[in-house]
Design a protein around this motif. Sequence first.
Motif: not given
Length: 511
Positions: A215, A250, A254
Motif C-alpha cells: 500500500t 493495483l 493500493r
Amino acid sequence: MPSKNGSNGTPRFTTQSSLSAYVWSICDILRRSNCAGALQYVPELTWILFLRVLDDLETLEAEQSQAVGAAFTPSLEAPYRWQDWAAPDGWKRRELEEGALGAFFGFVNGELLPYLRGLRDQPNATARQKVISEIMSGVDRVRVDTERNFLDVLDKVHLINSQTVDSTHLFALSQVYEGLLLKMGEKGNDGGQFFTPRQVIKAMVQAIDPGPADTIYDPCAGTGGFLATAYEYVLQKLGDDATPEQLEALKTRRLYGREKENLIYPIALANLVLHGIDKPNLWHGNTLTGQEIYGGLWEGAPAQFDVILTNPPFGGKEGKVAQARFAYKTSATQVLFLQHVIDSLKSGGRCAIVLDEGVSFRQETAFVQTKRKLLNEADVWCILSLPPGTFVNAGAGVKTNIFFFTKGRPTERIWYYDLSGVKVGKKSPLTLEHFEEFFRLLPTRADSERSWTVGRAELEARNYDLKAVNPHARPETDTRSVEELLEVIKQSERAIADALEALHGLTRTKI
C-alpha cells in the motif's frame, strides 16, 4: 502534427510529440478565451478531457459486456454523456445548437455541471461516480468566453480517443497531461507548491522499490505525481505476468493520498485516472488538522502503509489545531508532516521524503525531538543532498534533502550521498543520469568523493544535526593573481561608468 490515416481525415497520434502538439493547440484556444494562464486553462481542460476519456472508456466497457452477454450500467445518464452533448454528432448537441442563443451554455452551466457534481450524493453511488463528482467539484461554470470557442475546444478534444491515440503509447496522454501540470508549477503561476520534478520522483520511487502487494501513501499528494509514478513502476515490474487480481488491486486499493487545496484535488484525481488508476483513494482535507472536506473515496483505507513517498510544503505554518494532534509542538509544517509520516508507516515500511535543509540542522526543541523520534523508531539508511536549484522551476530555490528510512529498527549509521555540487537550473534540470552513481553505490553504501557514513554516536553528539557536510569536498579557491583581480575590478568600473553615461544620455534626451 498528427498524421491523418483515419477515415474522413481523422487524425491518428502515433508519437508523443504529435499528441503533445495537438493538446497545446487546444490550450491555444483556451488561452485566447478567458483562460490566459496555466492556472486557468489547465483546470478547464482537465474536466473536459476527463469527460472525453470517461466516455471512451465506458463505450469500450459496454461493448465488452455486450460481447459476453453481461449487463453494463453507465456512470452517466443521457443526456449527460459526452456522446450526447459534446460529440459533433451528439443528439443533445444538435438540439442545443439549433436552439436559442446561449442555449448551449445554459445547458452546461445550469444542468450538466450540477448533475455531475451531485453524483456522489446519489443513493448507492459507485466509486467511479464519486470520482467523477469530485473531479467536477470545483467547476461551477464554463470559463471559456464564447460558445463558439467552447465548441471548438470540444471538437478538438473529441478526436482524442482510443482509435486516434496509438495503443502502443500506453501513457502518451498521461505524459502530455504531466506536461500541462509542469506549466502550472512554473514560477509566476503560483503552482510550484504542488509540483515535484518528475526525475526526483522517479529516483525516489526506484530507491524505495514498491511492489504489487504494497500500500502506497502520499499525505500531501499535490497533483498526484508520486502515486502516478509508483503505479507505473509497479505496473512495469509486474509486466506481462500480471494476474487480473493483481491489476485490479493495483488500480483500486493500493494507492492512497491526501490533498487539501480545492484547485489541486480534482486535478490529482484526473491525473491518476488518466494514468489508468480506476479508483484513486484520495482524501480531501487538511492532513495535519484532520479537517475533512470529502472522505468518500477514502473508505476502507488502512491506518498505516507499506510505502510512503512525499514532498511536504516548504516553510508552511500551522496553528494550534494542527499542533494539538502531535507529540512535538511546532508551527513548522514540514516537521509536523515528518511526525505524521513516521506514525503512518507500518513496521517494516519504507519511506522517501523530501525535506528542506532546515529540518536537518535546526536546533529548536520540536525539531530535535522529531529527529530523535525518527532515529529511534526508524533506520535512516540514506540522506541524499540535492542541488540548490532542484526546485527552481517550481519557483523555490530552497536547499533540500531526501530522507530514506525503514520503520521498526533504530538508526545505527546514516549513509550520505552529496549531489549539492551539481549545477542545475531552469535550462539544465536534474536528470536521472545525475543519480547513476548513487544507485550504483546504494546497495553496499560505499564511500566515494560524494558519499560517506556517519555513526549514531556522532549524530547524538551533534544533538541530531543531520546536515550533509561532505568530508571529501574540496574548497574552491581563487587562483588568480592580484594583478588579474585588479584588472577585473577595473573592467567592472568601466562597465558601470559606461552604463551611467548611457543613463544620463537618456535623461538628457527626454528633457
